[in-house]
Design an enzyme around this catalytic site. Structure first.
Site: not given
Ligand SMILES: Cc1ncc(COP(=O)(O)O)c(C=O)c1O
Length: 374
Positions: A47, A99, A171, A196
């Site tokens: 962990r 998001y 992000d 992604k």
């Molecule tokens: C731009 C963006 N940031 C963060 C996330 C969150 O990622 P996760 O689904 O791996 O938790 C996503 C998920 O679609 C996303 O599109």
């Protein structure tokens, strides 16, 4: 060295015990202590850290030009830890288009965590500047944003945030490190949902934070990961690392195909809007040209006829799969408001697309026949 080369070689040393070129997956949850109960190999318990995860972190820090990286079980686990590491009383400036789960966190969890936030138009630097208060500790950027593909000038945003003593987190999930390097533009930390593009095959969930400096914030966030346990498993770390090796070529192709698709669809009579930073008509086009090496594989369209019109088009595609998520080899289309669920701020006529690795002409033909028949 250039990005493509680093992405292939970072954290890719042959295994010192066997010479294996592909990295081993270390599944051990525990590591042998030395005679003084020390950790002679640098690992203690899964962990806290494990060798496969550490290889991935080393590689991500190298490709983003950061001092340190932490990887997680998901992008949201990374997001949650970063936000929870802020001192209570902190104010966060968010883009209004980002998001959707982050918007839910700000609405439902911030009050419990003692945080406040303001959402502002992610295109508008003046509005972002006006939203900064003496309590602002963090400016959160998502560029291009999900799902409207808004683009913000990161170098300017970093100046604005730093002038008020706030950190800038970007992000970079849509852009990927192959196209955009937020730390080099002045950001303090970059976040990726490695689920992604970096994973790249729709078969692994993960998240990453890459820090420009291995400072106090890094320490607090690392402590939270260790205590709360949302670490990336060894196998997931291995899959993400494998995806990273081919990121540059995949994203180059996906960007070229998305540009071709956007150009082909632009002006179609069934579309009321098309959101793609590669189109000269896009409000963030010039900024994207300056700070990105390509415009990415994501685009959104708005369809005449509202929700029914959009759902009709999504049901008529033959090659695009109607599913959420992004960044895989296969092209996806989704009715974004449905995926976001009740409370979604996304327009009901919007379809979001993730352009995959199929031949671009097949994708254009598919969308055209769906739009023409709708
Ligand atoms: C731009 C963006 N940031 C963060 C996330 C969150 O990622 P996760 O689904 O791996 O938790 C996503 C998920 O679609 C996303 O599109």
């Amino acid at each position: 060295m250039r990005f493509e080369t680093i992405a292939v070689h970072a954290g890719a040393e042959p295994d010192p015990t066997t010479g294996a070129v592909a990295p081993p997956i270390h599944l051990s949850t525990t590591f042998e202590h030395g005679p003084a109960s020390e950790d002679p190999y640098g690992f203690h318990y899964v962990r806290d850290a494990n060798p496969t995860q550490s290889r991935l972190e080393k590689a991500l820090a190298a490709i983003e030009q950061g001092e340190a990286a932490l990887v997680w079980a998901s992008g949201m686990a990374a997001t949650g830890a970063y936000l929870q590491a802020l001192p209570p009383g902190s104010h966060v400036v968010f883009p209004d288009d980002m998001y959707y789960a982050n918007r839910v966190i700000a609405r439902d969890l911030f009050p419990r965590w003692g945080l406040t936030s303001t959402a502002v138009d992610g295109f508008d630097l003046a509005a972002i500047q006006a939203a900064l208060t003496p309590a602002t500790r963090l400016v959160w950027a998502e560029t291009p944003s999900n799902p409207l593909m808004k683009v913000v000038d990161l170098a300017r945003l970093a100046e604005l945030a730093h002038a008020r003593g706030a950190e800038l987190l970007v992000d970079g999930t849509f852009a990927t490190p192959a196209l955009q390097q937020p730390l080099a533009l002045g950001a303090d930390v970059v976040l990726h949902s490695t689920t992604k593009y970096i994973g790249g095959h729709s078969d692994v969930q993960g998240g990453a934070l890459v820090f420009k400096r291995r400072g106090d914030r890094f320490g607090h966030v690392a402590e939270l990961r260790s205590l709360l346990g949302a670490v990336a498993s060894p196998f997931n770390s291995w899959l993400v690392l494998r995806g990273l090796r081919t990121l540059a070529v995949r994203v180059e192709r996906q960007s070229a195909s998305a540009l071709a698709l956007a150009a082909a669809l632009d002006g179609h009579p069934r579309l009321t809007a098309i959101h793609y930073p590669g189109l000269p008509s896009h409000r963030g086009h010039e900024t994207a040209r300056r700070q990105m090496r390509g415009f990415g594989g994501m685009l959104s369209i708005q369809v005449a006829g509202g929700r029914a019109g959009a759902l009709d088009v999504a049901s008529r595609v033959r090659l695009f799969l109607n599913a959420t998520s992004l960044g895989g080899a296969e092209s996806l289309i989704e009715h974004r408001a449905s995926s976001e669920g009740p409370g979604s701020a996304t327009s009901d006529d919007l379809l979001r697309m993730s352009v995959g690795l199929e031949h671009p002409q097949d994708l254009i033909d598919d969308l055209r026949q769906a739009l023409d028949r709708a």
